[in-house]
Design a protein around this motif. Structure first.
Motif, PDB file in Angstrom:
ATOM      1  N   MET A 258       0.831  -1.189   0.000  1.00 60.24           N
ATOM      2  CA  MET A 258       0.000   0.000   0.000  1.00 60.24           C
ATOM      3  C   MET A 258       0.877   1.255   0.000  1.00 60.24           C
ATOM      4  O   MET A 258       1.823   1.360   0.780  1.00 60.24           O
ATOM      5  CB  MET A 258      -0.909   0.012   1.238  1.00 60.24           C
ATOM      6  N   VAL A 259       0.589   2.190  -0.897  1.00 59.50           N
ATOM      7  CA  VAL A 259       1.333   3.440  -0.984  1.00 59.50           C
ATOM      8  C   VAL A 259       0.465   4.572  -0.445  1.00 59.50           C
ATOM      9  O   VAL A 259      -0.673   4.734  -0.861  1.00 59.50           O
ATOM     10  CB  VAL A 259       1.730   3.746  -2.441  1.00 59.50           C
ATOM     11  N   THR A 260       0.990   5.344   0.490  1.00 56.50           N
ATOM     12  CA  THR A 260       0.205   6.422   1.094  1.00 56.50           C
ATOM     13  C   THR A 260       0.461   7.749   0.383  1.00 56.50           C
ATOM     14  O   THR A 260       1.484   7.932  -0.292  1.00 56.50           O
ATOM     15  CB  THR A 260       0.549   6.574   2.582  1.00 56.50           C
ATOM     16  N   ALA A 261      -0.464   8.687   0.573  1.00 55.65           N
ATOM     17  CA  ALA A 261      -0.329  10.015  -0.020  1.00 55.65           C
ATOM     18  C   ALA A 261       0.898  10.741   0.525  1.00 55.65           C
ATOM     19  O   ALA A 261       1.585  11.464  -0.202  1.00 55.65           O
ATOM     20  CB  ALA A 261      -1.593  10.827   0.240  1.00 55.65           C
ATOM     21  N   ASP A 262       1.189  10.537   1.808  1.00 58.33           N
ATOM     22  CA  ASP A 262       2.355  11.191   2.411  1.00 58.33           C
ATOM     23  C   ASP A 262       3.654  10.689   1.788  1.00 58.33           C
ATOM     24  O   ASP A 262       4.608  11.459   1.595  1.00 58.33           O
ATOM     25  CB  ASP A 262       2.383  10.949   3.919  1.00 58.33           C
ATOM     26  N   GLU A 263       3.714   9.394   1.488  1.00 56.80           N
ATOM     27  CA  GLU A 263       4.916   8.828   0.872  1.00 56.80           C
ATOM     28  C   GLU A 263       5.148   9.433  -0.511  1.00 56.80           C
ATOM     29  O   GLU A 263       6.282   9.766  -0.882  1.00 56.80           O
ATOM     30  CB  GLU A 263       4.781   7.311   0.757  1.00 56.80           C
ATOM     31  N   ILE A 264       4.072   9.571  -1.275  1.00 53.91           N
ATOM     32  CA  ILE A 264       4.177  10.138  -2.614  1.00 53.91           C
ATOM     33  C   ILE A 264       4.593  11.607  -2.533  1.00 53.91           C
ATOM     34  O   ILE A 264       5.482  12.067  -3.257  1.00 53.91           O
ATOM     35  CB  ILE A 264       2.835  10.017  -3.360  1.00 53.91           C
ATOM     36  N   ALA A 265       3.952  12.354  -1.638  1.00 50.22           N
ATOM     37  CA  ALA A 265       4.274  13.772  -1.480  1.00 50.22           C
ATOM     38  C   ALA A 265       5.728  13.965  -1.069  1.00 50.22           C
ATOM     39  O   ALA A 265       6.450  14.804  -1.619  1.00 50.22           O
ATOM     40  CB  ALA A 265       3.344  14.411  -0.451  1.00 50.22           C
ATOM     41  N   GLN A 266       6.186  13.181  -0.096  1.00 47.75           N
ATOM     42  CA  GLN A 266       7.562  13.299   0.382  1.00 47.75           C
ATOM     43  C   GLN A 266       8.558  13.009  -0.722  1.00 47.75           C
ATOM     44  O   GLN A 266       9.581  13.695  -0.868  1.00 47.75           O
ATOM     45  CB  GLN A 266       7.784  12.337   1.556  1.00 47.75           C
TER      46      GLN A 266
ATOM     47  N   PRO B   8      -9.617   7.703 -11.498  1.00 46.86           N
ATOM     48  CA  PRO B   8      -8.597   8.237 -10.585  1.00 46.86           C
ATOM     49  C   PRO B   8      -9.032   8.113  -9.134  1.00 46.86           C
ATOM     50  O   PRO B   8     -10.220   8.145  -8.813  1.00 46.86           O
ATOM     51  CB  PRO B   8      -8.489   9.710 -11.006  1.00 46.86           C
ATOM     52  N   ILE B   9      -8.045   7.961  -8.260  1.00 43.09           N
ATOM     53  CA  ILE B   9      -8.292   7.906  -6.824  1.00 43.09           C
ATOM     54  C   ILE B   9      -7.649   9.134  -6.188  1.00 43.09           C
ATOM     55  O   ILE B   9      -6.468   9.411  -6.392  1.00 43.09           O
ATOM     56  CB  ILE B   9      -7.686   6.629  -6.207  1.00 43.09           C
ATOM     57  N   PHE B  10      -8.411   9.899  -5.438  1.00 48.29           N
ATOM     58  CA  PHE B  10      -7.915  11.128  -4.827  1.00 48.29           C
ATOM     59  C   PHE B  10      -7.534  10.875  -3.371  1.00 48.29           C
ATOM     60  O   PHE B  10      -8.351  10.435  -2.571  1.00 48.29           O
ATOM     61  CB  PHE B  10      -8.978  12.222  -4.914  1.00 48.29           C
ATOM     62  N   LEU B  11      -6.270  11.167  -3.037  1.00 53.10           N
ATOM     63  CA  LEU B  11      -5.759  11.018  -1.688  1.00 53.10           C
ATOM     64  C   LEU B  11      -5.192  12.351  -1.226  1.00 53.10           C
ATOM     65  O   LEU B  11      -4.568  13.077  -2.005  1.00 53.10           O
ATOM     66  CB  LEU B  11      -4.663   9.943  -1.642  1.00 53.10           C
ATOM     67  N   GLN B  12      -5.380  12.696   0.022  1.00 50.00           N
ATOM     68  CA  GLN B  12      -4.907  13.967   0.561  1.00 50.00           C
ATOM     69  C   GLN B  12      -3.717  13.743   1.482  1.00 50.00           C
ATOM     70  O   GLN B  12      -3.819  13.018   2.469  1.00 50.00           O
ATOM     71  CB  GLN B  12      -6.032  14.664   1.329  1.00 50.00           C
ATOM     72  N   SER B  13      -2.600  14.358   1.151  1.00 45.90           N
ATOM     73  CA  SER B  13      -1.418  14.248   1.997  1.00 45.90           C
ATOM     74  C   SER B  13      -1.468  15.286   3.119  1.00 45.90           C
ATOM     75  O   SER B  13      -1.999  16.384   2.953  1.00 45.90           O
ATOM     76  CB  SER B  13      -0.152  14.462   1.161  1.00 45.90           C
ATOM     77  N   LYS B  14      -0.886  14.939   4.244  1.00 48.41           N
ATOM     78  CA  LYS B  14      -0.786  15.871   5.370  1.00 48.41           C
ATOM     79  C   LYS B  14       0.461  16.750   5.259  1.00 48.41           C
ATOM     80  O   LYS B  14       0.617  17.706   6.010  1.00 48.41           O
ATOM     81  CB  LYS B  14      -0.737  15.090   6.684  1.00 48.41           C
TER      82      LYS B  14
END
Length: 243
Positions: free
Chosen positions: A1-9, A105-111
């Motif tokens: 599983m890939v999180t939005a925070d991982e992608i943003a970072q 598309p899947i929308f994920l919100q990073s912190k």
């Protein structure tokens, strides 16, 4: 599983690694950031690999009267456009897959907030720095072997002299003309037997001809437009008739 925070970072780290040229002045200039990240899942081990293949920042559009019918000026330098075009540059030097696999598309919100966002810039702003403004330059990076970094201002390469205006030296690698020439180079070097039927036609001459002939691309783009980018502007067709 890939999180939005991982992608943003991952995207923020890639941007930080780029040279200073074209980036916002900390505490005074802000810009949005967009990127395309390649995610590879290994079926056997379950390992997930993440790689930024295209990244762009920018806030400007040169305006209708300054747009060029030759395709040699980067009309729109918003971050999303820059990242998308960088991805196209990558596709011209990669394996060029035969078709698209389209999904919702899947929308994920990073912190994690981008350090050069408008909100963060306002927090970092200090007295004496002047007004907070959008960054005037656009930065593009993509995973290609030749000139991966492209910095533009007002639709042309940043720092170009007046003498070089209107020449190949002033053109961004992301302008339509450069991408079209790159595409034609790939087509000409590919055996006709493996080209799709749409590229074997003899009535294709202009950028618009080739763009409209790609049915798979048109279908995929229309689906993405309906699902995620309903307000994406449509280019004047007269600006796409160059060769």
């Amino acid at each position: 599983m890939v999180t939005a925070d991982e992608i943003a970072q991952l995207c923020y780290e890639r941007f930080n690694e780029l040279p200073r040229r074209g980036k916002p002045e900390p505490g005074r200039e802000w810009t949005p950031l967009a990127a395309v990240v390649k995610i590879t899942r290994c079926a056997k081990s379950g390992r997930v690999e993440k790689e930024v293949v295209s990244l762009g920042s920018g806030t400007k559009c040169i305006g209708q009267t300054a747009m060029s019918p030759k395709g040699d000026v980067l009309n729109d330098s918003h971050a999303e456009v820059i990242a998308r075009r960088g991805c196209i540059r990558c596709s011209h030097v990669s394996d060029l897959p035969a078709g698209f696999s389209v999904s919702a598309p899947i929308f994920l919100q990073s912190k994690l907030e981008f350090p050069f966002s408008q909100a963060q810039t306002e927090l970092q702003h200090k007295a004496g720095q002047g007004c907070i403004t959008p960054c005037g330059a656009a930065v593009s990076w993509c995973k290609v072997p030749d000139q991966p970094l492209d910095v533009t201002a007002s639709g042309i390469k940043q720092g170009v002299t007046k003498k070089a205006l209107g020449t190949a030296k002033s053109r961004s690698a992301l302008c339509k003309l450069e991408l079209f020439h790159s595409f034609l180079s790939v087509v000409s070097s590919t055996d006709a037997s493996v080209l799709p039927d749409s590229l074997r036609r003899t009535d294709l001459h202009t950028y618009l001809d080739y763009k409209e002939a790609s049915e798979a691309y048109q279908q995929a783009w229309q689906l993405l437009r309906n699902q995620a980018f309903p307000l994406w502007p449509r280019s004047n067709r007269d600006l796409l008739l160059f060769k």
